[in-house]
Scaffold this active site. Structure first.
Site, PDB file in Angstrom:
ATOM      1  N   PRO A 154     -12.634 -47.944 -52.661  1.00 33.74           N
ATOM      2  CA  PRO A 154     -13.127 -49.261 -52.242  1.00 33.74           C
ATOM      3  C   PRO A 154     -14.450 -49.220 -51.488  1.00 33.74           C
ATOM      4  O   PRO A 154     -15.134 -50.240 -51.404  1.00 33.74           O
ATOM      5  CB  PRO A 154     -12.004 -49.797 -51.360  1.00 33.74           C
ATOM      6  CG  PRO A 154     -11.344 -48.574 -50.821  1.00 33.74           C
ATOM      7  CD  PRO A 154     -11.402 -47.571 -51.943  1.00 33.74           C
ATOM      8  N   GLY A 158     -16.668 -46.674 -52.345  1.00 31.48           N
ATOM      9  CA  GLY A 158     -17.496 -45.806 -53.175  1.00 31.48           C
ATOM     10  C   GLY A 158     -16.976 -44.423 -53.442  1.00 31.48           C
ATOM     11  O   GLY A 158     -17.480 -43.727 -54.323  1.00 31.48           O
ATOM     12  N   GLY A 159     -15.984 -43.971 -52.679  1.00 29.30           N
ATOM     13  CA  GLY A 159     -15.461 -42.627 -52.885  1.00 29.30           C
ATOM     14  C   GLY A 159     -16.533 -41.566 -52.680  1.00 29.30           C
ATOM     15  O   GLY A 159     -17.415 -41.689 -51.825  1.00 29.30           O
ATOM     16  N   TYR A 186      -1.567 -35.653 -55.320  1.00 25.76           N
ATOM     17  CA  TYR A 186      -2.441 -35.407 -54.168  1.00 25.76           C
ATOM     18  C   TYR A 186      -1.929 -34.193 -53.412  1.00 25.76           C
ATOM     19  O   TYR A 186      -0.942 -34.257 -52.695  1.00 25.76           O
ATOM     20  CB  TYR A 186      -2.485 -36.625 -53.253  1.00 25.76           C
ATOM     21  CG  TYR A 186      -3.009 -37.886 -53.905  1.00 25.76           C
ATOM     22  CD1 TYR A 186      -3.733 -37.846 -55.100  1.00 25.76           C
ATOM     23  CD2 TYR A 186      -2.781 -39.136 -53.328  1.00 25.76           C
ATOM     24  CE1 TYR A 186      -4.206 -39.008 -55.691  1.00 25.76           C
ATOM     25  CE2 TYR A 186      -3.253 -40.302 -53.905  1.00 25.76           C
ATOM     26  CZ  TYR A 186      -3.960 -40.233 -55.089  1.00 25.76           C
ATOM     27  OH  TYR A 186      -4.424 -41.397 -55.677  1.00 25.76           O
TER      28      TYR A 186
END
Length: 313
Positions: free
Chosen positions: A237, A239-240, A91
């Site tokens: 969690p 839907g992104g 990330y």
């Protein structure tokens, strides 16, 4: 009522939002409501954690445009009770772990930082697995340094590299565990069969797969985790980038005076006692909204209706 006013009222816990409804809808969590989970038998965490991925720049690349805001979000997450923070060396890459250390070190007692290795970043939005043992050994050492830790509580293999035998990748993590560099080991995006195979090499305490109320591809892995008491950390969690599109669920949420995202998080917590959602955001307002979801309480009949609608998505 505006969304912002609604959130303030919700988090205050004393205001009545909907006549005769809000007081029970956002009831305080009780001592026996499965609000916590023990990772590996010795790391007790609140089941609603925080995913730090969205704190980086666009495309999960580079530093955030507002670094101070990212630090505020991290600190606020901990203030609101998130004591499981998920990150990865990919990330940024690297910047997410650096932000966590900058914002939270020295770490409060009981805070569990879960990071991952084994996914490389050639560029923004690009992800390439690398499960070579020599690479993973470097990943662990560098994460320890960036996070200012002597031992990582939960280290996850970010992806199973199809070019490297899983036993080789996990062998490197097992070595690091024996050396005291990591405490527990987890996997990501894996089938029940892969988890079963991995457990023959090293104990697996968590699995992190994509999962939400409108995307339940990994129901079989969740069932395996429930049976074996392995923590299941659903990424995306709410839907992104795909979001959550269900007119039926949106209506149910609206009828209860909550957002579909809050409903989605509450459903995950209701769905399984091993579920450890890690919603991420770079917005303080959205963070407050997400964390309020843990206090949503519906009747058994209401959950039955929602479960039926969810199965149709």
């Amino acid at each position: 009522m505006s969304r912002r006013l609604f959130l303030r009222a919700t988090l205050a816990g004393g205001a009545s939002l909907l006549a005769g409804r809000a007081a029970t809808l956002f009831a305080a969590a009780s001592a026996n409501d499965n609000s916590s989970f023990s990772i590996g038998g010795d790391l007790t965490v609140n089941r609603l954690g925080f995913g730090a991925m969205r704190l980086t720049g666009e495309g999960i690349w580079g530093w955030p445009p507002d670094r101070e805001n990212a630090l505020k979000v991290l600190r606020r997450a901990v203030e609101l009770g998130a004591n499981l923070i998920d990150t990865a060396d990919a990330y940024g890459p690297e910047t997410d772990e650096l932000l966590i250390a900058e914002g939270l070190y020295p770490y409060p007692k009981g805070l569990v930082i879960a990071t991952k290795g084994g996914n490389t970043r050639p560029g923004p939005t690009q992800w390439v697995p690398d499960g070579r043992p020599e690479y993973l050994r470097q990943c662990i050492d560098k994460s320890l340094k960036r996070l200012k830790l002597e031992r990582i509580d939960l280290y996850q293999l970010h992806r199973v590299d199809p070019k490297v035998p899983m036993e080789d990748s996990l062998g490197a993590l097992k070595e690091a565990q024996s050396a005291g560099k990591i405490r527990h080991i987890g996997l990501s995006e894996v089938s029940p069969e892969q988890v079963e195979s991995a457990r023959k090499i090293v104990p697996i305490v968590t699995v992190q797969n994509r999962y939400n109320i409108t995307d339940r591809k990994w129901d079989n892995t969740l069932a395996y985790c429930e049976k074996e008491q392995i923590g299941f950390m659903p990424w995306a969690p709410v839907g992104g980038t795909r979001g959550m599109t269900s007119a039926a669920l949106a209506k149910v949420a609206k009828d209860h005076g909550i957002t579909i995202y809050q409903l989605g998080l509450a459903w995950l917590l209701h769905r399984s006692p091993v579920m450890l959602p890690i919603p991420g955001t770079s917005s303080l307002a959205h963070l407050d909204e997400n964390m309020a979801a843990r206090k949503i309480q519906l009747t058994a009949e209401e959950w039955k209706t929602i479960d039926a609608l969810a199965s149709q998505t």
